[in-house]
Motif scaffolding. Sequence first.
Motif, PDB file in Angstrom:
ATOM      1  N   ALA A  84       0.947  -1.026  -0.084  1.00 17.90           N
ATOM      2  CA  ALA A  84      -0.196   0.170  -0.105  1.00 17.90           C
ATOM      3  C   ALA A  84       0.495   1.154   0.090  1.00 17.90           C
ATOM      4  CB  ALA A  84      -0.932   0.267   1.533  1.00 17.90           C
ATOM      5  N   ALA A  85       2.344   1.136   0.863  1.00 16.89           N
ATOM      6  CA  ALA A  85       2.625   2.683   0.631  1.00 16.89           C
ATOM      7  C   ALA A  85       3.579   2.530  -0.497  1.00 16.89           C
ATOM      8  CB  ALA A  85       3.413   2.720   1.849  1.00 16.89           C
ATOM      9  N   ALA A  86       3.886   1.756  -0.953  1.00 22.78           N
ATOM     10  CA  ALA A  86       5.077   2.268  -2.315  1.00 22.78           C
ATOM     11  C   ALA A  86       3.940   2.082  -3.293  1.00 22.78           C
ATOM     12  CB  ALA A  86       5.497   0.573  -2.665  1.00 22.78           C
ATOM     13  N   SER A  87       2.882   2.033  -3.536  1.00 18.57           N
ATOM     14  CA  SER A  87       1.841   2.023  -4.750  1.00 18.57           C
ATOM     15  C   SER A  87       1.080   3.561  -5.067  1.00 18.57           C
ATOM     16  CB  SER A  87       0.295   1.193  -4.853  1.00 18.57           C
ATOM     17  OG  SER A  87       0.960  -0.440  -4.278  1.00 18.57           O
ATOM     18  N   ILE A  88       2.127   3.988  -6.176  1.00 18.55           N
ATOM     19  CA  ILE A  88       1.236   5.554  -6.749  1.00 18.55           C
ATOM     20  C   ILE A  88      -0.366   5.996  -5.890  1.00 18.55           C
ATOM     21  CG2 ILE A  88       1.119   4.526  -9.483  1.00 18.55           C
ATOM     22  CD1 ILE A  88       2.506   6.908  -9.996  1.00 18.55           C
ATOM     23  N   GLY A  89      -0.294   6.721  -6.384  1.00 16.69           N
ATOM     24  CA  GLY A  89      -1.818   7.555  -6.335  1.00 16.69           C
ATOM     25  C   GLY A  89      -2.819   6.600  -5.168  1.00 16.69           C
ATOM     26  N   ARG A  90      -4.241   6.245  -5.909  1.00 17.51           N
ATOM     27  CA  ARG A  90      -5.259   5.697  -5.398  1.00 17.51           C
ATOM     28  C   ARG A  90      -5.359   3.981  -6.079  1.00 17.51           C
ATOM     29  NH1 ARG A  90      -7.668  10.673  -6.312  1.00 17.51           N
ATOM     30  NH2 ARG A  90      -8.037  12.028  -4.216  1.00 17.51           N
ATOM     31  N   THR A  91      -4.386   3.957  -6.073  1.00 18.87           N
ATOM     32  CA  THR A  91      -4.384   2.395  -7.185  1.00 18.87           C
ATOM     33  C   THR A  91      -4.288   1.439  -6.290  1.00 18.87           C
ATOM     34  OG1 THR A  91      -1.509   2.443  -7.187  1.00 18.87           O
ATOM     35  CG2 THR A  91      -2.667   2.848  -9.095  1.00 18.87           C
ATOM     36  N   TYR A  92      -4.041   0.901  -5.273  1.00 15.52           N
ATOM     37  CA  TYR A  92      -4.303   0.669  -4.170  1.00 15.52           C
ATOM     38  C   TYR A  92      -5.410   0.316  -3.108  1.00 15.52           C
ATOM     39  CZ  TYR A  92      -3.531  -2.844  -0.163  1.00 15.52           C
ATOM     40  OH  TYR A  92      -2.929  -3.660   1.039  1.00 15.52           O
ATOM     41  N   ASP A  93      -5.810   1.924  -3.374  1.00 14.96           N
ATOM     42  CA  ASP A  93      -7.013   2.334  -2.251  1.00 14.96           C
ATOM     43  C   ASP A  93      -7.639   1.909  -3.431  1.00 14.96           C
ATOM     44  OD1 ASP A  93      -5.274   2.354  -0.245  1.00 14.96           O
ATOM     45  OD2 ASP A  93      -5.632   4.594  -0.711  1.00 14.96           O
ATOM     46  N   ALA A 108      -0.870   0.115 -13.030  1.00 13.58           N
ATOM     47  CA  ALA A 108      -1.593   1.388 -12.700  1.00 13.58           C
ATOM     48  C   ALA A 108      -1.835   2.241 -14.279  1.00 13.58           C
ATOM     49  CB  ALA A 108      -0.367   2.400 -12.363  1.00 13.58           C
ATOM     50  N   ALA A 109      -2.396   2.678 -15.088  1.00 14.20           N
ATOM     51  CA  ALA A 109      -2.529   3.691 -15.626  1.00 14.20           C
ATOM     52  C   ALA A 109      -4.065   3.948 -15.629  1.00 14.20           C
ATOM     53  CB  ALA A 109      -3.525   2.635 -16.528  1.00 14.20           C
ATOM     54  N   THR A 110      -4.217   5.815 -15.959  1.00 18.29           N
ATOM     55  CA  THR A 110      -5.507   6.554 -16.142  1.00 18.29           C
ATOM     56  C   THR A 110      -5.241   6.741 -17.215  1.00 18.29           C
ATOM     57  OG1 THR A 110      -6.181   7.672 -15.080  1.00 18.29           O
ATOM     58  CG2 THR A 110      -4.648   8.622 -15.164  1.00 18.29           C
ATOM     59  N   GLN A 111      -6.796   7.731 -17.251  1.00 13.91           N
ATOM     60  CA  GLN A 111      -6.642   8.777 -19.181  1.00 13.91           C
ATOM     61  C   GLN A 111      -5.682   9.739 -18.809  1.00 13.91           C
ATOM     62  OE1 GLN A 111     -11.066   9.368 -19.205  1.00 13.91           O
ATOM     63  NE2 GLN A 111     -10.663   8.225 -20.605  1.00 13.91           N
ATOM     64  N   VAL A 112      -4.963   9.837 -20.026  1.00 16.73           N
ATOM     65  CA  VAL A 112      -4.166  10.940 -19.868  1.00 16.73           C
ATOM     66  C   VAL A 112      -4.062  11.056 -21.786  1.00 16.73           C
ATOM     67  CG1 VAL A 112      -2.550   9.933 -17.975  1.00 16.73           C
ATOM     68  CG2 VAL A 112      -2.192   9.012 -20.200  1.00 16.73           C
ATOM     69  N   MET A 113      -2.627  12.264 -21.984  1.00 16.29           N
ATOM     70  CA  MET A 113      -3.164  12.723 -23.015  1.00 16.29           C
ATOM     71  C   MET A 113      -2.090  12.478 -24.217  1.00 16.29           C
ATOM     72  SD  MET A 113      -2.383  16.410 -23.896  1.00 16.29           S
ATOM     73  CE  MET A 113      -3.566  16.946 -23.382  1.00 16.29           C
ATOM     74  N   ALA A 114      -2.627  11.858 -25.106  1.00 11.45           N
ATOM     75  CA  ALA A 114      -1.460  10.691 -26.036  1.00 11.45           C
ATOM     76  C   ALA A 114      -1.333  12.144 -27.730  1.00 11.45           C
ATOM     77  CB  ALA A 114      -2.222   9.817 -26.931  1.00 11.45           C
ATOM     78  N   VAL A 115       0.153  12.708 -27.709  1.00 17.02           N
ATOM     79  CA  VAL A 115       0.220  13.240 -28.801  1.00 17.02           C
ATOM     80  C   VAL A 115       1.135  12.736 -30.065  1.00 17.02           C
ATOM     81  CG1 VAL A 115       1.274  16.156 -29.361  1.00 17.02           C
ATOM     82  CG2 VAL A 115       0.373  14.850 -26.731  1.00 17.02           C
ATOM     83  N   THR A 341      -0.919  13.074 -13.310  1.00 16.19           N
ATOM     84  CA  THR A 341      -2.881  13.153 -13.896  1.00 16.19           C
ATOM     85  C   THR A 341      -2.692  11.194 -12.443  1.00 16.19           C
ATOM     86  OG1 THR A 341      -2.482  14.014 -15.501  1.00 16.19           O
ATOM     87  CG2 THR A 341      -3.645  11.802 -15.335  1.00 16.19           C
ATOM     88  N   LEU A 342      -1.661  10.512 -12.797  1.00 14.04           N
ATOM     89  CA  LEU A 342      -2.586   9.387 -11.948  1.00 14.04           C
ATOM     90  C   LEU A 342      -2.432   9.438 -10.492  1.00 14.04           C
ATOM     91  CD1 LEU A 342      -2.754   6.172 -11.818  1.00 14.04           C
ATOM     92  CD2 LEU A 342      -0.024   6.220 -12.027  1.00 14.04           C
ATOM     93  N   ALA A 343      -1.452  10.207 -10.552  1.00 11.17           N
ATOM     94  CA  ALA A 343      -1.512  10.932  -8.407  1.00 11.17           C
ATOM     95  C   ALA A 343      -3.049  11.503  -7.745  1.00 11.17           C
ATOM     96  CB  ALA A 343      -0.069  11.380  -7.899  1.00 11.17           C
ATOM     97  N   ALA A 344      -3.516  12.116  -9.131  1.00  6.77           N
ATOM     98  CA  ALA A 344      -4.926  12.900  -8.898  1.00  6.77           C
ATOM     99  C   ALA A 344      -6.074  12.300  -9.220  1.00  6.77           C
ATOM    100  CB  ALA A 344      -4.924  14.525  -9.625  1.00  6.77           C
ATOM    101  N   ALA A 345      -5.886  10.616 -10.007  1.00  8.15           N
ATOM    102  CA  ALA A 345      -7.429  10.509 -10.710  1.00  8.15           C
ATOM    103  C   ALA A 345      -8.095   9.305  -9.659  1.00  8.15           C
ATOM    104  CB  ALA A 345      -5.905   9.546 -11.004  1.00  8.15           C
TER     105      ALA A 345
END
Length: 397
Positions: A84-93, A108-115, A341-345
């Motif tokens: 839990a402590a090592a997981s990015i953003g809300r991925t574990y929760d 881990a993934a979330t919707q981001v911008m592809a360019v 973005t992932l941290a705030a997803a």
Amino acid sequence: MAWRGLTWDHPRGYGALRAAAGLQALIDWNTHSLEGFESAPIQDICSRYDLVVLDHPHLGEAIAQSCLRPLDEVFDAKDLARIAAASIGRTYDSYHMDGRQWALPLDAATQVMAVRADLLAKVDSGHAGQLNQDTPTQAAHGPVNVPKTWDEVRALSASTGKVALSLAGPHALLSLLSIAAAIDPTADLRNGDRWHTKATITQACELLLELAARSPASVRALNPIGLLAHMTTHDDVILCPLVYGYVNYASASLAQPLAFHDAPSAKPGIPGSILGGTGIAISRRCEPDAALREHLLWLMSEATQTGFIPLHDGQPSNVASWADPQVNALSDDFYRQTTRTLAAASVRPRHDGYIAFQDRGSALLREGIAAGTSASQLADALAQLFADTHSSSRTPA
């Protein structure tokens, strides 16, 4: 005899798992389509497989049908706390529900911008001057400026007609929810007992309808994998503001690799995005032994997440892996440029009935886009559809 596992049929989904299992002949990993991963009945899958790679919105259905094994029955509390402590953003929760942990955040993934940075660099200087100057990316033509807000995305769409939306399968609704999360970052839908206010969803629908009208027809039926692959081989899409990030399409081995950046914000601030990624769950039919427990803990270790998984087409969930210089060097800074973005997803609703709502809501949006339905009507229809997933009324966020 090997344990039976099910993941999805993309190198990001099976590459590292099969390579890792092959070291010990421990797990026989089968695959199904991305559409199966997103919508297949979880009870049916768990009746046939010991290990299941799933997304967090399936938890409500899985818990209601008692088809997953709580992980506190399998792992020591200290091991779960470390992960839990090592997981990015809300991925574990996102896999914690009803007071118990139901999956380990493998990916881990979330919707981001592809360019397509090379194409964005060709946008005429008059329009490029309107874009925010704080987010440069490199292209063959030199640095280019990537949109940071939805107003900037709207301007690029209007001037080029080459801004695509991800609308196939459940992704029409997921794109709408990401826009809504940018408009109202405080809304918490994870327990399934709340829905966005009508004002938020109407504003999000207005933007979705506008951009969908100009989204290239060539990609309207493509899932995120197909859309990203299309962007690497065709020049009719400059940018997709919201699509689930796949590090594989940032690879320098591609003729036209993509650059990935933070999702847009409604105004300068927090990028709006809906968490994706995958968790590895254990079905009730499985009685894990020590070897399986150790293997799963090894998959979640920082060394494996930073080394083995990225080298076998995977996408780690470990926060240190996302910051690792070598991991970023191999991916053209895919991780560094989308970490915020992932941290705030935001976490999607996870109640029993949400998966059907996700599919029906997306179909409703596509029908509304085709029919020219108003944003207000779509907002009302979505609110009713969401309410129909419950036996009692809920309070809006």
